[in-house]
Design an enzyme around this catalytic site. Structure first.
Site, PDB file in Angstrom:
ATOM      1  N   ASN A  14       1.186  -0.829  -0.215  1.00  0.00           N
ATOM      2  CA  ASN A  14       0.091  -0.164   0.117  1.00  0.00           C
ATOM      3  C   ASN A  14       0.708   1.545  -0.235  1.00  0.00           C
ATOM      4  O   ASN A  14       1.498   1.155   0.819  1.00  0.00           O
ATOM      5  CB  ASN A  14      -0.853   0.128   1.127  1.00  0.00           C
ATOM      6  CG  ASN A  14      -2.198   1.335   1.175  1.00  0.00           C
ATOM      7  OD1 ASN A  14      -2.424   1.837   0.393  1.00  0.00           O
ATOM      8  ND2 ASN A  14      -2.401   1.145   2.328  1.00  0.00           N
ATOM      9  N   TRP A  15       1.186   1.614  -1.343  1.00  0.00           N
ATOM     10  CA  TRP A  15       1.910   2.741  -1.038  1.00  0.00           C
ATOM     11  C   TRP A  15       1.423   3.950  -0.810  1.00  0.00           C
ATOM     12  O   TRP A  15       1.965   5.021  -0.700  1.00  0.00           O
ATOM     13  CB  TRP A  15       2.168   2.718  -2.606  1.00  0.00           C
ATOM     14  CG  TRP A  15       3.267   2.471  -2.806  1.00  0.00           C
ATOM     15  CD1 TRP A  15       4.283   1.164  -2.476  1.00  0.00           C
ATOM     16  CD2 TRP A  15       3.938   1.693  -4.856  1.00  0.00           C
ATOM     17  NE1 TRP A  15       4.954   0.420  -3.952  1.00  0.00           N
ATOM     18  CE2 TRP A  15       4.744   0.531  -4.565  1.00  0.00           C
ATOM     19  CE3 TRP A  15       3.726   2.978  -5.440  1.00  0.00           C
ATOM     20  CZ2 TRP A  15       5.549   0.017  -5.417  1.00  0.00           C
ATOM     21  CZ3 TRP A  15       4.042   1.784  -6.738  1.00  0.00           C
ATOM     22  CH2 TRP A  15       4.925   0.956  -7.202  1.00  0.00           C
ATOM     23  N   LYS A  16       0.139   4.779  -0.808  1.00  0.00           N
ATOM     24  CA  LYS A  16       0.100   5.355  -0.450  1.00  0.00           C
ATOM     25  C   LYS A  16      -0.115   6.522  -1.066  1.00  0.00           C
ATOM     26  O   LYS A  16       0.009   6.364  -2.320  1.00  0.00           O
ATOM     27  CB  LYS A  16      -0.080   5.980   1.246  1.00  0.00           C
ATOM     28  CG  LYS A  16      -0.667   4.411   2.307  1.00  0.00           C
ATOM     29  CD  LYS A  16      -0.070   4.515   3.592  1.00  0.00           C
ATOM     30  CE  LYS A  16       0.165   4.026   4.770  1.00  0.00           C
ATOM     31  NZ  LYS A  16      -0.637   3.955   6.189  1.00  0.00           N
ATOM     32  N   HIS A  96      -9.784   1.643   4.619  1.00  0.00           N
ATOM     33  CA  HIS A  96      -8.394   2.223   4.856  1.00  0.00           C
ATOM     34  C   HIS A  96      -8.991   3.428   6.510  1.00  0.00           C
ATOM     35  O   HIS A  96      -9.379   3.748   5.837  1.00  0.00           O
ATOM     36  CB  HIS A  96      -7.626   2.090   4.408  1.00  0.00           C
ATOM     37  CG  HIS A  96      -6.213   2.642   5.224  1.00  0.00           C
ATOM     38  ND1 HIS A  96      -5.883   3.432   5.580  1.00  0.00           N
ATOM     39  CD2 HIS A  96      -4.841   0.804   5.104  1.00  0.00           C
ATOM     40  CE1 HIS A  96      -4.103   3.106   6.456  1.00  0.00           C
ATOM     41  NE2 HIS A  96      -3.910   1.741   5.696  1.00  0.00           N
ATOM     42  N   GLU A  98      -6.694   5.089   7.441  1.00  0.00           N
ATOM     43  CA  GLU A  98      -6.463   6.629   7.113  1.00  0.00           C
ATOM     44  C   GLU A  98      -7.498   7.340   6.123  1.00  0.00           C
ATOM     45  O   GLU A  98      -8.192   8.332   6.099  1.00  0.00           O
ATOM     46  CB  GLU A  98      -5.765   7.257   5.823  1.00  0.00           C
ATOM     47  CG  GLU A  98      -4.105   6.627   6.867  1.00  0.00           C
ATOM     48  CD  GLU A  98      -3.019   6.139   6.127  1.00  0.00           C
ATOM     49  OE1 GLU A  98      -3.214   6.057   5.212  1.00  0.00           O
ATOM     50  OE2 GLU A  98      -1.896   5.552   7.082  1.00  0.00           O
ATOM     51  N   GLU A 166      -6.516  -4.749  10.765  1.00  0.00           N
ATOM     52  CA  GLU A 166      -5.274  -2.473  11.279  1.00  0.00           C
ATOM     53  C   GLU A 166      -5.098  -2.582  12.191  1.00  0.00           C
ATOM     54  O   GLU A 166      -6.177  -1.096  12.043  1.00  0.00           O
ATOM     55  CB  GLU A 166      -5.197  -2.668   9.734  1.00  0.00           C
ATOM     56  CG  GLU A 166      -5.060  -3.023   8.968  1.00  0.00           C
ATOM     57  CD  GLU A 166      -3.917  -1.791   7.424  1.00  0.00           C
ATOM     58  OE1 GLU A 166      -2.782  -2.178   7.282  1.00  0.00           O
ATOM     59  OE2 GLU A 166      -4.209  -0.835   7.509  1.00  0.00           O
ATOM     60  N   GLY A 172       1.756   2.564  10.591  1.00  0.00           N
ATOM     61  CA  GLY A 172       2.975   4.356  10.822  1.00  0.00           C
ATOM     62  C   GLY A 172       3.555   4.367  12.333  1.00  0.00           C
ATOM     63  O   GLY A 172       4.829   5.213  12.128  1.00  0.00           O
ATOM     64  N   SER A 206       2.611  -1.360  10.935  1.00  0.00           N
ATOM     65  CA  SER A 206       4.328  -1.646  11.200  1.00  0.00           C
ATOM     66  C   SER A 206       4.531  -3.077  11.180  1.00  0.00           C
ATOM     67  O   SER A 206       5.490  -3.648  11.823  1.00  0.00           O
ATOM     68  CB  SER A 206       4.339  -0.984  12.599  1.00  0.00           C
ATOM     69  OG  SER A 206       3.942   0.405  12.788  1.00  0.00           O
ATOM     70  N   GLY A 227       2.592  -0.709   4.369  1.00  0.00           N
ATOM     71  CA  GLY A 227       2.515   0.452   3.780  1.00  0.00           C
ATOM     72  C   GLY A 227       4.406   0.699   4.055  1.00  0.00           C
ATOM     73  O   GLY A 227       5.060   0.430   2.776  1.00  0.00           O
ATOM     74  N   GLY A 228       4.507   1.625   5.043  1.00  0.00           N
ATOM     75  CA  GLY A 228       5.795   2.146   4.177  1.00  0.00           C
ATOM     76  C   GLY A 228       7.054   1.325   4.581  1.00  0.00           C
ATOM     77  O   GLY A 228       7.971   1.507   3.340  1.00  0.00           O
TER      78      GLY A 228
HETATM   79  P1  PGA Z   1       2.459   0.505   7.927  1.00  0.00           P
HETATM   80  O1  PGA Z   1       0.803   0.751   7.213  1.00  0.00           O
HETATM   81  O2  PGA Z   1       3.110  -0.668   6.931  1.00  0.00           O
HETATM   82  O3  PGA Z   1       3.385   1.808   7.142  1.00  0.00           O
HETATM   83  O4  PGA Z   1       2.300   0.779   9.031  1.00  0.00           O
HETATM   84  C1  PGA Z   1      -0.026   0.049   6.535  1.00  0.00           C
HETATM   85  C2  PGA Z   1      -1.141   0.474   6.355  1.00  0.00           C
HETATM   86  O5  PGA Z   1      -1.347   1.960   6.502  1.00  0.00           O
HETATM   87  O6  PGA Z   1      -1.440  -0.613   5.530  1.00  0.00           O
END
Ligand code: PGA
Length: 241
Positions: A14-16, A96, A98, A166, A172, A206, A227-228
């Site tokens: 997930n590159w956001k 998600h 966010e 999640e 993050g 994370s 994500g990250g």
């Molecule tokens: P993260 O993000 O791995 O950076 O914690 C995961 C996500 O939001 O899907």
């Protein structure tokens, strides 16, 4: 629609709102996907780059990070499941945290999106998870069950829908629940009703090169939403290897 039951694990990058053409070219050049028909690797760039990634698709699948609740009509700026299907998108992340937090996406909206995606042969990846307050108050199970009951449409089944657990406080932050807690939560999700017994449930929040092995080896975890760490090609290669 890809039949999800043929895979035993899923790893979704997930590159956001990150990445550009230069990043994508370099990432895809270095991406190492060993041939394994049971492992499903998915890249979710921001919508602008979906077509570019699809044109360079090789041993991986492509996911959108959102879809509209509308399929067509006077909805300026929206991207529909019908057009994502037209483009050749395989998956779509919805719900998600966010999007729930910054764009007012609620369970009702997520259900409409999931239904529309499935009708358009795209597999929704439906995210659920508790806040830190809910966790502290022992409400994790209740929150997740509630979200699942409200978000999953009737046309969803284990062959066309993925769930991603999640915890909001883990995204993050570098923090994760304990291994036992993750496994138990995934088990609880599958036990909400017989309908969910065989759904793939991914862990996200994370997930990184240091912790992924123990987490994805848990009996009730079917891979990760990353994500990250998915923005660092060496880390991502290691996680999907
Ligand atoms: P993260 O993000 O791995 O950076 O914690 C995961 C996500 O939001 O899907």
């Amino acid at each position: 629609m890809i039949n999800l039951t043929k895979f035993s694990s899923f790893f979704i990058a997930n590159w956001k709102l990150n990445g550009d053409f230069k990043f994508i070219d370099s990432f895809l050049k270095q991406l190492k996907i060993t041939k394994n028909n049971k492992k499903c690797i998915v890249i979710a760039p921001n919508s602008i780059y979906l077509n570019y990634i699809i044109s360079r698709k090789k041993n991986f699948f492509v996911s959108s990070q959102n879809t509209s609740i509308f399929e067509n009509g006077a909805y300026t700026g929206e991207i529909s499941s019908t057009s994502l299907n037209d483009l050749g998108v395989d998956f779509c992340i919805i719900g998600h945290s966010e999007r729930r937090q910054y764009f007012n996406e609620d369970d009702e909206t997520i259900k409409i999106k999931a239904k529309s995606l499935i009708n358009n042969n795209i597999a929704p990846v439906i995210c659920i998870g508790e806040t830190i307050e809910e966790r502290k108050n022992g409400k994790t199970e209740e929150k997740i069950e509630n979200q699942i009951r409200k978000c999953i449409p009737d046309n969803s089944n284990n062959g066309n829908t993925i769930l991603a657990y999640e915890p909001l406080w883990a995204i993050g932050s570098g923090l994760t629940p304990s291994l036992d807690e993750i496994d138990k939560t995934h088990e609880n999700i599958r036990n909400i009703s017989v309908k969910f017994n065989n759904y793939a449930v991914l862990y996200g929040g994370s997930l990184n090169v240091k912790n992924y092995q123990e987490i994805v080896d848990l009996p009730n975890v079917n891979g990760g939403l990353i994500g990250g760490a998915s923005l660092k090609i060496n880390d991502f290669n290691q996680i999907i290897a």
